[in-house]
Design a protein around this motif. Structure first.
Motif, PDB file in Angstrom:
ATOM      1  N   LEU A 164      -4.458   3.724  -6.163  1.00 17.12           N
ATOM      2  CA  LEU A 164      -5.607   3.386  -6.975  1.00 17.12           C
ATOM      3  C   LEU A 164      -5.533   2.102  -7.635  1.00 17.12           C
ATOM      4  N   TYR A 165      -4.166   1.298  -7.970  1.00 18.48           N
ATOM      5  CA  TYR A 165      -4.019   0.055  -8.344  1.00 18.48           C
ATOM      6  C   TYR A 165      -4.703  -0.745  -7.239  1.00 18.48           C
ATOM      7  N   LEU A 166      -4.486  -0.732  -5.953  1.00 12.77           N
ATOM      8  CA  LEU A 166      -4.895  -1.483  -4.895  1.00 12.77           C
ATOM      9  C   LEU A 166      -6.280  -1.320  -4.709  1.00 12.77           C
ATOM     10  N   GLU A 167      -7.070  -0.121  -5.062  1.00 12.13           N
ATOM     11  CA  GLU A 167      -8.317  -0.124  -4.747  1.00 12.13           C
ATOM     12  C   GLU A 167      -9.159  -0.697  -6.119  1.00 12.13           C
ATOM     13  N   LYS A 168      -8.501  -0.477  -7.176  1.00 11.80           N
ATOM     14  CA  LYS A 168      -9.051  -1.079  -8.539  1.00 11.80           C
ATOM     15  C   LYS A 168      -9.053  -2.512  -8.843  1.00 11.80           C
ATOM     16  N   TYR A 169      -7.877  -2.858  -8.278  1.00 11.21           N
ATOM     17  CA  TYR A 169      -7.533  -4.325  -9.001  1.00 11.21           C
ATOM     18  C   TYR A 169      -7.461  -5.282  -7.791  1.00 11.21           C
ATOM     19  N   GLY A 170      -7.273  -4.944  -6.262  1.00  9.62           N
ATOM     20  CA  GLY A 170      -7.302  -5.662  -5.067  1.00  9.62           C
ATOM     21  C   GLY A 170      -6.018  -6.472  -5.033  1.00  9.62           C
ATOM     22  N   ARG A 171      -4.757  -6.062  -5.686  1.00  7.80           N
ATOM     23  CA  ARG A 171      -3.611  -6.537  -5.551  1.00  7.80           C
ATOM     24  C   ARG A 171      -2.464  -5.285  -5.124  1.00  7.80           C
ATOM     25  N   PRO A 172      -1.378  -5.780  -4.330  1.00  7.45           N
ATOM     26  CA  PRO A 172      -0.510  -4.707  -4.126  1.00  7.45           C
ATOM     27  C   PRO A 172       0.290  -4.086  -5.341  1.00  7.45           C
ATOM     28  N   PHE A 173       0.420  -2.822  -5.181  1.00  7.06           N
ATOM     29  CA  PHE A 173       1.218  -2.202  -6.268  1.00  7.06           C
ATOM     30  C   PHE A 173       2.771  -2.630  -6.565  1.00  7.06           C
ATOM     31  N   SER A 174       2.962  -3.449  -5.644  1.00  9.26           N
ATOM     32  CA  SER A 174       4.293  -3.975  -5.418  1.00  9.26           C
ATOM     33  C   SER A 174       4.342  -5.068  -6.642  1.00  9.26           C
ATOM     34  N   GLU A 175       3.423  -5.546  -7.162  1.00  7.67           N
ATOM     35  CA  GLU A 175       3.394  -6.489  -8.355  1.00  7.67           C
ATOM     36  C   GLU A 175       4.185  -5.585  -9.575  1.00  7.67           C
ATOM     37  N   ILE A 176       3.873  -4.294  -9.738  1.00  7.45           N
ATOM     38  CA  ILE A 176       4.510  -3.446 -10.642  1.00  7.45           C
ATOM     39  C   ILE A 176       5.705  -2.766 -10.171  1.00  7.45           C
TER      40      ILE A 176
END
Length: 131
Positions: A40-52
């Motif tokens: 969901l994070y990648l889909e919505k924000y276009g950034r990898p979840f690894s940031e979190i």
């Protein structure tokens, strides 16, 4: 400087040491798995979840932003009452710390249906999803 009328200031900045992240943990995410959050994070924000999930150092301002992003993902998944908090837990040696996200999902709301009334004659409502 009396000749130019300028005043010079010297500011000394003392930066704190960087705290590396040893682990990131999520608790309470029973309905939305960590893997699903990542998608969901990648889909919505276009950034990898690894940031979190795998940051290298602790930056509280970034964690605050990630917390708000996670809350928004939960709201969009039908959890309007979600509450997320985090705790930074220093490890024994003090040079690293883990980040613990605590998620209280609340009740999930879903739309059971939509009833359309009062349309002008000859106009039919469109079925969703289309048959």
């Amino acid at each position: 400087d009396p000749a130019t009328g300028r005043v010079t200031y010297r500011v000394k900045v003392a930066e704190e040491g960087r705290t590396e992240v040893s682990a990131v943990k999520f608790t309470g995410n029973e309905s939305v798995s960590t893997a699903r959050l990542g998608s969901l994070y990648l889909e919505k924000y276009g950034r990898p979840f690894s940031e979190i999930a795998r940051p290298s150092v602790i930056v509280p301002e970034e964690i605050d932003g990630h917390l708000r992003e996670l809350e928004q993902l939960y709201i969009e998944e039908g959890f309007p009452d979600v509450r997320i908090s985090y705790e930074i837990r220093p490890n024994v040696e003090g040079s690293t710390a883990e980040i613990l996200y605590r998620i209280v999902e609340g009740e999930r709301f879903t739309l059971a249906g939509v009833k359309v009334e009062g349309l002008p004659a000859g106009i039919r409502p469109v079925a969703f999803p289309p048959p």
